[in-house]
Write an enzyme that holds these catalytic residues in place. Sequence first.
Site, mmCIF file in Angstrom:
data_model
loop_
_atom_site.group_PDB
_atom_site.id
_atom_site.type_symbol
_atom_site.label_atom_id
_atom_site.label_comp_id
_atom_site.label_asym_id
_atom_site.label_seq_id
_atom_site.Cartn_x
_atom_site.Cartn_y
_atom_site.Cartn_z
ATOM 1 N N GLU A 37 0.822 -1.209 0.000
ATOM 2 C CA GLU A 37 0.000 0.000 0.000
ATOM 3 C C GLU A 37 0.858 1.261 0.000
ATOM 4 O OE1 GLU A 37 -3.099 0.354 -0.492
ATOM 5 O OE2 GLU A 37 -3.746 -1.730 -0.362
ATOM 6 N N TYR A 120 -6.828 5.954 4.780
ATOM 7 C CA TYR A 120 -6.916 4.977 3.694
ATOM 8 C C TYR A 120 -6.079 3.730 3.982
ATOM 9 C CZ TYR A 120 -5.568 2.563 -0.514
ATOM 10 O OH TYR A 120 -5.278 1.567 -1.409
ATOM 11 N N ASP A 138 -9.723 5.852 -1.719
ATOM 12 C CA ASP A 138 -8.625 6.504 -2.423
ATOM 13 C C ASP A 138 -9.179 7.201 -3.664
ATOM 14 O OD1 ASP A 138 -9.180 4.440 -4.173
ATOM 15 O OD2 ASP A 138 -7.098 3.802 -4.406
#
Length: 353
Positions: A37, A120, A138
Amino acid sequence: MTKDTSFSQKLLHWYEFNKRDLPWRETADPYAIWLSEIILQQTRIDQGMAYYIRFLDAYPSVNDFAKASEDEILKLWQGLGYYSRARNMHHTAREIVSQHQGHFPADYQSLLRLKGIGEYTAAAIASIAYNLPHAAVDGNVFRVLSRINGIETPIDTGQGKKQFTALANELLDPQQAGNFNQALMEFGATLCTPKKPGCANCPFNTSCVALRNKTTESLPVKKGKVKIRTRFFNYLIINDGSHTYLSKRTSNDIWKNLYEFPLTETSDKKELHQTLVESQLILPQNAKIEIEEETPWQKQVLSHQHIFYRFIYLKIGGKIKLPSSAIKVNKKDIFNFAVPKPIEKELNRNNWL
């Protein structure tokens, strides 16, 4: 859009048959998910994939990551940009080892308290690793939800972020939170794309407000434009036989803790003579400066800055005094240092060995 189980069902069905085969989708390890991520923030998947594999090979666990030095992390990260991501990851890895016994927290709020992990990323780790019902919102999610629902609230405002996060959480399938988040992000990345979305193949094309109103290209809405700062970097590459000089960027600026050649920043594209006058080089009397090469100006585009830069190769007769941050480096060792992209490009252009 009100609570509609058919949305999540359609989305998950689409995902089952259209998802890309990506390595981080084969694991529930929070460390690997966190790594993917962070790497994929501001980075394309085709570029980030190699870095993800490289980091897992070098540091298979968060404990291994924490043991590495910052210079080692930055060197492996070189080329990805946004280096604060790497520095924050290193800080967080050490915090997880020292305060959490090497285990990622298994709840959203604790994840959110870790450096470099925002709403997020915390939601992504919580949902994918632990299947906790938190929507990961996102840019892809903003785009999909704004188009399907015809929402014109600017996404770069507090009101917009709250509205879209609430909607995503309302639509989230709590039994398949991780898959739902990945499906929604995948849908935006591959089908509901910024330009020329695949509306003909979209499972929501009969209910999409943007498609019906022909507003696909104008959604999502952003309120403000980013102000771009323009800067001019003159790098002095000093030929000292088998050695040259580097400095570490330690100020709270771009490329912090990366190495570069001695730098003179000017207000514009100044003439070479004026640039040398403004440089921090202190030369002895009667010293001779030979300009071996002056490269053309090049441009490095960052999210908030445009950097114009050039390299000035100098051979100086006699000793010089450099800023205290400068270190003398054997040319054969120069590739061991983590450097910004402009420096990396110049090193690869020139035959240093």
